[in-house]
Design an enzyme around this catalytic site. Sequence first.
Site, PDB file in Angstrom:
ATOM      1  N   ASP A  66      11.911 -57.116  -1.701  1.00 25.72           N
ATOM      2  CA  ASP A  66      13.031 -56.209  -1.444  1.00 25.72           C
ATOM      3  C   ASP A  66      13.522 -55.511  -2.710  1.00 25.72           C
ATOM      4  O   ASP A  66      14.415 -54.669  -2.647  1.00 25.72           O
ATOM      5  CB  ASP A  66      14.183 -56.992  -0.801  1.00 25.72           C
ATOM      6  CG  ASP A  66      15.288 -56.103  -0.248  1.00 25.72           C
ATOM      7  OD1 ASP A  66      14.977 -55.024   0.275  1.00 25.72           O
ATOM      8  OD2 ASP A  66      16.469 -56.500  -0.340  1.00 25.72           O
ATOM      9  N   SER A  97      19.228 -51.703   2.727  1.00 24.79           N
ATOM     10  CA  SER A  97      18.107 -52.047   3.595  1.00 24.79           C
ATOM     11  C   SER A  97      18.586 -52.139   5.039  1.00 24.79           C
ATOM     12  O   SER A  97      19.645 -52.708   5.319  1.00 24.79           O
ATOM     13  CB  SER A  97      17.502 -53.389   3.173  1.00 24.79           C
ATOM     14  OG  SER A  97      17.061 -53.349   1.834  1.00 24.79           O
ATOM     15  N   GLN A 148       9.551 -51.365   5.062  1.00 24.11           N
ATOM     16  CA  GLN A 148      11.013 -51.416   5.102  1.00 24.11           C
ATOM     17  C   GLN A 148      11.568 -50.029   5.378  1.00 24.11           C
ATOM     18  O   GLN A 148      11.032 -49.025   4.894  1.00 24.11           O
ATOM     19  CB  GLN A 148      11.568 -51.928   3.765  1.00 24.11           C
ATOM     20  CG  GLN A 148      13.077 -52.082   3.729  1.00 24.11           C
ATOM     21  CD  GLN A 148      13.551 -52.640   2.393  1.00 24.11           C
ATOM     22  OE1 GLN A 148      13.533 -51.935   1.386  1.00 24.11           O
ATOM     23  NE2 GLN A 148      13.950 -53.900   2.375  1.00 24.11           N
TER      24      GLN A 148
END
Length: 292
Positions: free
Chosen positions: A209, A233, A283
């Site tokens: 991430d 996110s 993502q």
Amino acid sequence: MTVPLSGQAAVDQLLEVLDLKQLDQDRFQGESPQVGAQRVFGGQVAGQALVAAGRTVDPARSVHSLHGYFVRPGDPTVPIDFTVETIRDGRSFSVRRSTAQQHGRTIFFMSASFQVTEAGLDHHTPAPADVPGPEDTPTMADWLERYPERRSSFNASPQAIDVRYLGTPGWVPPGDRAAASEQRVWMRINGKLPDDPLLHACALTYASDLSLLDSVLSVHGEVWGPGGVIGASLDHALWLHRPFRADEWFLYDCTSPSASGSRGLASGRMFTRDGTHIASAVQEGLLRRVGA
């Protein structure tokens, strides 16, 4: 001047963050490092959710995929409660749903699938060619020498992961960042991890991430923060293809196929130094102009 916690000391703190307190068979509780952040880092809550799920599965079954949604910002000042639901335990696969809550509301939930070791077809696309090794790539300290005004924000957080950008970091000021079709970084846990494969999977989830959404900004030559965009996110998916150690160097090759509606999509592939494809990530993030 504040000196960031780094090396094995930072890794040990990360291991403490991932070492959830077990409340009963399917309930766990985790803490956040007290570093003054306004919200919980997404990779942290995803890694903790995977720890919770993994602790309810036979250790002979390894996680091979996870899919998570970030629902609300996490509060780093209070514990995070995790509840794991057993969806299925079959002959080869186990599926779990792991939900993170604070203040009685869900902040993140994840589905994760675990599989026994099996033999089968085996292939993968090659790693990018002619990429400098991590020893020949600028360190974060090198970048901070060029941009000392960013040192205070960097020093505020423990540096458990050694991140080395082959391109330009997403926080480099406007005017110093040119558009690029990809964002590539070398990464590794900046110390030694125990041999537990679940811990390595959770550490890789945490790391995945860190720079993925940078690739969306790279396409446009945009930057995080003043003069650029703010982001968060929205969801995150990770597939683990082959055994690996998160405390050894891997190349994170990230690109962005699309951005629209204040959302950007990013995909990344992770390769060991010998070119073995160990994992893939996708993502979507929320990206808004500062002040919008």
